[in-house]
Design an enzyme around this catalytic site. Sequence first.
Site, short mmCIF file in Angstrom:
data_model
loop_
_atom_site.label_atom_id
_atom_site.label_comp_id
_atom_site.label_asym_id
_atom_site.label_seq_id
_atom_site.Cartn_x
_atom_site.Cartn_y
_atom_site.Cartn_z
N LYS A 129 0.83 -1.22 0.00
CA LYS A 129 0.00 0.00 0.00
C LYS A 129 0.86 1.26 0.00
O LYS A 129 2.04 1.24 0.32
CB LYS A 129 -0.99 -0.05 1.15
CG LYS A 129 -2.10 -1.09 0.84
CD LYS A 129 -3.20 -1.15 1.84
CE LYS A 129 -4.24 -2.19 1.37
NZ LYS A 129 -5.24 -2.53 2.38
N ARG A 165 -2.42 -10.09 5.43
CA ARG A 165 -2.89 -10.33 4.05
C ARG A 165 -1.86 -9.73 3.10
O ARG A 165 -1.66 -8.51 3.11
CB ARG A 165 -4.26 -9.67 3.88
CG ARG A 165 -4.86 -9.80 2.50
CD ARG A 165 -6.19 -9.06 2.43
NE ARG A 165 -6.80 -9.19 1.11
CZ ARG A 165 -6.49 -8.42 0.07
NH1 ARG A 165 -5.58 -7.48 0.18
NH2 ARG A 165 -7.09 -8.62 -1.09
N1 PMM Z 1 -7.16 -4.48 1.16
C1 PMM Z 1 -7.53 -4.68 -0.13
C2 PMM Z 1 -8.49 -5.67 -0.46
N2 PMM Z 1 -9.02 -6.45 0.48
N3 PMM Z 1 -9.22 -7.07 2.74
C3 PMM Z 1 -8.89 -6.88 4.02
N4 PMM Z 1 -9.47 -7.64 4.97
N5 PMM Z 1 -8.00 -5.93 4.41
C4 PMM Z 1 -7.39 -5.10 3.50
O1 PMM Z 1 -6.59 -4.24 3.92
C5 PMM Z 1 -7.73 -5.26 2.12
C6 PMM Z 1 -8.67 -6.28 1.78
C7 PMM Z 1 -6.93 -3.83 -1.21
O2 PMM Z 1 -5.67 -4.33 -1.59
P1 PMM Z 1 -5.44 -5.23 -2.92
O3 PMM Z 1 -5.98 -4.45 -4.09
O4 PMM Z 1 -3.96 -5.41 -2.98
O5 PMM Z 1 -6.14 -6.53 -2.78
#
Ligand code: PMM
Length: 294
Positions: free
Chosen positions: A216, A256
């Site tokens: 991020k 994650r």
């Molecule tokens: N961030 C993204 C998508 N899903 N789910 C949870 N639980 N926590 C997060 O911080 C989160 C998520 C966005 O990131 P990506 O586009 O790299 O998936």
Amino acid sequence: MEGLPSPGRCLVMGILNVTPDSFSDGGLYADTHRAVERGLELAVQGADIVDVGGESTRPGARPVGLEEELARTVPVVRELARAGVCTSIDTMHAPVARAAVEAGARMVNDVSGGLADPAMARTAADAGVPYVAMHWRAPSPEMDRHADYGDVVAEVAAELDSRIWQLTEHGVDPARIIVDPGLGFSKRPEHDWTLLTGLGSLHKLGHPVLIGASRKRFIAAALTHGGADQVPPGGRDAATSAISALAARDGAFCVRVHDVRASLDAVRIASAHVAHRGSIRVGVPAGPECGLRP
Ligand code: PMM
């Protein structure tokens, strides 16, 4: 937590975005075959859970239709579940959560914590699987306009607490709720950092905490003293694993991440560190194992 692997350390969730437009891996795994291959690869690298998402949540992203999200995610979840991989479904939509759980998903990961779809709480209750309630204030196109806090840790904790209350009112078993501060969602980099250093307040909610920091912007901002765009998302994995170590040391239940290998090493190091220091407890209660091992 019942239904999830219990390796005795912070869990590592591998990200599998079956989308053309996610901020760091959009388009790489946009068809079912490539997505399943990538999911198996994440599991072999040691992911405890593979998180399958079919809708980008990056700032400004446009929503996809329900049919499209179902078509992107459900076949992937089904194939991975058949192969013995523990999967979660990353969705804000109750019909997608329901179909994915029917196809074998073992957890629902809802970045809106039940706010985007009023049917989600009831669906999560009926599904009876672990549910991630992330802190969320607004849909992607407008989320940056809501990054306004006095005390970010207290406000995020209070808003998560009200999510927990609403979910349990609708029948979700509190023992299955995981909370997530939602780094980058209606947050500026300074908010993300403050939340990471304030995990203790989130633990007081009495639920396991999941941290999604991977790649991020706030990471890049720290690496370049504010010039976030100078480090592309793919160049943020080593720094992400450092955050995984810090989060695991501070008692996170799960991280994650895109780069599973690096964060798995990081959380193992955090476990060893904590075990030797003997103060903060990491890991989860006993439960069934699932997923492929490296
Ligand atoms: N961030 C993204 C998508 N899903 N789910 C949870 N639980 N926590 C997060 O911080 C989160 C998520 C966005 O990131 P990506 O586009 O790299 O998936």
